[in-house]
Scaffold this motif. Structure first.
Motif, short mmCIF file in Angstrom:
data_model
loop_
_atom_site.label_atom_id
_atom_site.label_comp_id
_atom_site.label_asym_id
_atom_site.label_seq_id
_atom_site.Cartn_x
_atom_site.Cartn_y
_atom_site.Cartn_z
N ILE A 15 -6.21 -9.71 6.73
CA ILE A 15 -5.31 -8.67 7.23
C ILE A 15 -5.79 -8.13 8.57
CG2 ILE A 15 -4.48 -6.31 6.83
CD1 ILE A 15 -4.38 -6.97 3.84
N VAL A 16 -7.07 -7.84 8.67
CA VAL A 16 -7.62 -7.31 9.92
C VAL A 16 -7.47 -8.32 11.05
CG1 VAL A 16 -9.74 -6.56 11.07
CG2 VAL A 16 -9.22 -5.73 8.78
N ARG A 17 -7.68 -9.62 10.75
CA ARG A 17 -7.62 -10.65 11.78
C ARG A 17 -6.19 -10.94 12.22
NH1 ARG A 17 -9.62 -14.39 9.04
NH2 ARG A 17 -7.76 -15.64 8.61
N THR A 18 -5.26 -11.00 11.28
CA THR A 18 -3.90 -11.43 11.61
C THR A 18 -2.93 -10.27 11.85
OG1 THR A 18 -3.29 -11.58 9.26
CG2 THR A 18 -4.21 -13.56 10.30
N GLU A 19 -3.20 -9.12 11.26
CA GLU A 19 -2.26 -8.00 11.38
C GLU A 19 -2.86 -6.79 12.10
OE1 GLU A 19 0.02 -7.31 7.64
OE2 GLU A 19 -1.19 -8.98 6.85
N GLY A 20 -4.19 -6.79 12.26
CA GLY A 20 -4.84 -5.68 12.94
C GLY A 20 -5.44 -4.69 11.96
N PRO A 21 -6.48 -3.97 12.37
CA PRO A 21 -7.17 -3.02 11.48
C PRO A 21 -6.26 -1.94 10.90
CG PRO A 21 -8.45 -3.40 13.47
CD PRO A 21 -7.13 -4.04 13.70
N LEU A 22 -5.29 -1.47 11.71
CA LEU A 22 -4.41 -0.41 11.22
C LEU A 22 -3.50 -0.88 10.09
CD1 LEU A 22 -3.34 1.42 14.53
CD2 LEU A 22 -5.03 2.14 12.82
N ALA A 23 -3.36 -2.21 9.95
CA ALA A 23 -2.53 -2.75 8.88
C ALA A 23 -3.10 -2.44 7.50
CB ALA A 23 -2.37 -4.26 9.04
N MET A 24 -4.38 -2.08 7.42
CA MET A 24 -4.97 -1.70 6.14
C MET A 24 -4.34 -0.43 5.59
SD MET A 24 -7.07 -4.05 5.27
CE MET A 24 -7.64 -3.20 3.80
N TYR A 25 -3.60 0.28 6.45
CA TYR A 25 -2.90 1.48 5.99
C TYR A 25 -1.39 1.27 5.93
CZ TYR A 25 -6.68 4.68 5.21
OH TYR A 25 -7.79 5.31 4.66
N ASN A 26 -0.95 0.01 5.87
CA ASN A 26 0.46 -0.27 5.62
C ASN A 26 0.87 0.37 4.28
OD1 ASN A 26 0.76 -1.74 7.93
ND2 ASN A 26 0.67 -3.76 6.95
N GLY A 27 2.01 1.02 4.28
CA GLY A 27 2.49 1.63 3.05
C GLY A 27 1.99 3.05 2.82
N LEU A 28 1.33 3.65 3.83
CA LEU A 28 0.81 5.01 3.65
C LEU A 28 1.93 5.99 3.34
CD1 LEU A 28 -1.36 7.21 3.76
CD2 LEU A 28 -1.05 7.28 6.25
N GLU A 29 3.03 5.89 4.07
CA GLU A 29 4.14 6.84 3.85
C GLU A 29 4.69 6.72 2.43
OE1 GLU A 29 8.78 7.56 4.74
OE2 GLU A 29 7.77 5.61 4.70
N ALA A 30 4.90 5.48 1.98
CA ALA A 30 5.41 5.27 0.62
C ALA A 30 4.40 5.74 -0.42
CB ALA A 30 5.73 3.79 0.41
N THR A 31 3.12 5.55 -0.13
CA THR A 31 2.08 6.01 -1.05
C THR A 31 2.07 7.53 -1.15
OG1 THR A 31 0.73 4.07 -0.50
CG2 THR A 31 -0.40 5.91 -1.57
N LEU A 32 2.29 8.21 -0.03
CA LEU A 32 2.39 9.68 -0.06
C LEU A 32 3.53 10.11 -0.96
CD1 LEU A 32 1.74 10.52 3.70
CD2 LEU A 32 0.42 11.43 1.78
N TRP A 33 4.70 9.51 -0.80
CA TRP A 33 5.84 9.83 -1.67
C TRP A 33 5.47 9.58 -3.14
CZ3 TRP A 33 10.41 12.12 -0.56
CH2 TRP A 33 10.85 12.14 0.76
N ARG A 34 4.85 8.43 -3.39
CA ARG A 34 4.51 8.06 -4.77
C ARG A 34 3.53 9.03 -5.40
NH1 ARG A 34 1.13 2.90 -7.16
NH2 ARG A 34 -0.56 4.03 -6.17
N HIS A 35 2.47 9.38 -4.69
CA HIS A 35 1.43 10.21 -5.27
C HIS A 35 1.81 11.68 -5.34
CE1 HIS A 35 -1.99 7.37 -5.81
NE2 HIS A 35 -1.19 6.63 -5.07
N ILE A 36 2.53 12.16 -4.34
CA ILE A 36 2.98 13.56 -4.39
C ILE A 36 3.90 13.76 -5.59
CG2 ILE A 36 4.47 15.26 -3.25
CD1 ILE A 36 3.31 14.25 -0.58
N SER A 37 4.85 12.86 -5.78
CA SER A 37 5.81 13.01 -6.88
C SER A 37 5.13 12.85 -8.24
CB SER A 37 6.97 12.02 -6.73
OG SER A 37 6.50 10.68 -6.69
N TRP A 38 4.21 11.84 -8.35
CA TRP A 38 3.57 11.63 -9.66
C TRP A 38 2.66 12.80 -10.03
CZ3 TRP A 38 -0.93 11.11 -12.43
CH2 TRP A 38 -0.81 10.49 -13.68
N ASN A 39 1.85 13.24 -9.10
CA ASN A 39 0.91 14.31 -9.41
C ASN A 39 1.61 15.64 -9.67
OD1 ASN A 39 -2.19 13.53 -9.02
ND2 ASN A 39 -0.99 12.31 -7.59
N ALA A 40 2.70 15.90 -8.94
CA ALA A 40 3.46 17.11 -9.20
C ALA A 40 4.01 17.10 -10.63
CB ALA A 40 4.60 17.26 -8.20
#
Length: 298
Positions: free
Chosen positions: A154-179
């Motif tokens: 991932i780091v080689r082909t998509e770049g280091p920031l790609a390790m945080y792909n899906g951050l926005e969706a993860t925020l939605w998922r975790h905020i809703s589940w934990n609430a």
């Protein structure tokens, strides 16, 4: 929970959360693999590769071997300690913060929901890279040799920031589940009869945790489906991914596959996170009680 609620230093919360998280994942991980496989399916009905929970289990075992049900577990194992520790510790610390800000001494339903949601957002920043690696390994078409290979590729082909792909969706998922999880736990515990015995308190913890985990899963499954698809998409320079941001992806899935597709993987997910939520709460509470005995003396 235990009637002993004396505060403990953060290190005890961290260790208790870590033990609770690892215990839950070792028991429930095969259901997570099945959930991801079903969520990644684009076809529906007779054209779908897996027709349901049992069919998915059977095909994975028959075609790929039982060990495939634990493929990628190294990433969540490494994730679970900081993830669960952060979840419970953040819930406790944010609870203290909000009680102070709003000038109340006891937690109430509204504060339980607000606290859980904020703790979920805090937790999201910890889990995204681990979730990304896990999803890439759980996919049937995965060609990676293991966790390290996923990260390097991932780091080689998509770049280091790609390790945080899906951050926005993860925020939605975790905020809703934990609430939902922490809010429902508070409500259910207020309705259950108080128990003075250790067995009774454990049963109350299991019941409230399981109900909390089930409601949290009902609320957050559409976000989880989107997160799985976003994180399983290999980013290509100059090409806009089909699944990129949460709300447009939800609309796209709804348009192409129907409303039911937003709940793909719900059964294995709820079977994991319902009972798993009870396991988490019981183990966490037991550990915290043990550490109170260590810290304060019997």
């Amino acid at each position: 929970m235990s009637t002993d609620t004396r505060p403990l230093p953060f290190v005890y919360q961290f260790i208790s959360g870590a033990i609770a998280g690892v215990s839950e994942i070792v028991l429930m991980y095969p259901l997570d693999v099945v959930k991801t496989r079903i969520q990644l399916l684009v076809g529906t009905g007779a054209n779908a590769e897996y027709t349901g929970l049992v069919d998915c289990f059977q095909k994975i075992i028959r075609q790929e071997g039982p060990s495939r049900l634990y493929r990628g577990i190294s990433a969540p194992i490494l994730m679970e300690a900081p993830k669960r520790a952060t979840k419970f510790a953040a819930n406790d610390e944010w609870g203290k913060f909000y009680r102070k800000q709003f000038g109340v001494t006891q937690m109430n339903q509204s504060l339980a929901v607000l606290t859980g949601a904020t703790a979920g957002a805090t937790e999201s920043f910890i889990v995204v890279p681990f979730e990304l690696v896990k999803i890439r390994l759980q996919d049937k078409a995965s060609k990676y040799n293991g966790m390290i290979d996923v990260v390097k590729t991932i780091v080689r082909t998509e770049g280091p920031l790609a390790m945080y792909n899906g951050l926005e969706a993860t925020l939605w998922r975790h905020i809703s589940w934990n609430a939902g999880y922490f809010g429902i736990i508070f409500q259910v515990k207020s309705l259950l009869p108080k128990s003075e015995t250790a067995t009774g308190r454990t049963l109350n913890d299991l019941l409230s945790g399981a109900i909390g985990g089930t409601v949290g899963t009902m609320v957050n499954t559409p976000f989880d489906v989107v997160k799985s698809r976003i994180q399983n998409t290999v980013k290509v320079p100059g090409v806009t991914p089909k699944y990129n941001w949460t709300l447009p992806s939800l609309q796209l899935i709804l348009k192409e596959e129907g409303a039911a597709a937003l709940y793909k993987g719900f059964l294995p997910k709820v079977l994991r996170l319902g009972p798993g939520g009870g396991v988490l709460l019981v183990v966490f509470t037991t550990c915290m009680d043990f550490f109170r005995g260590v810290h304060y003396g019997k």
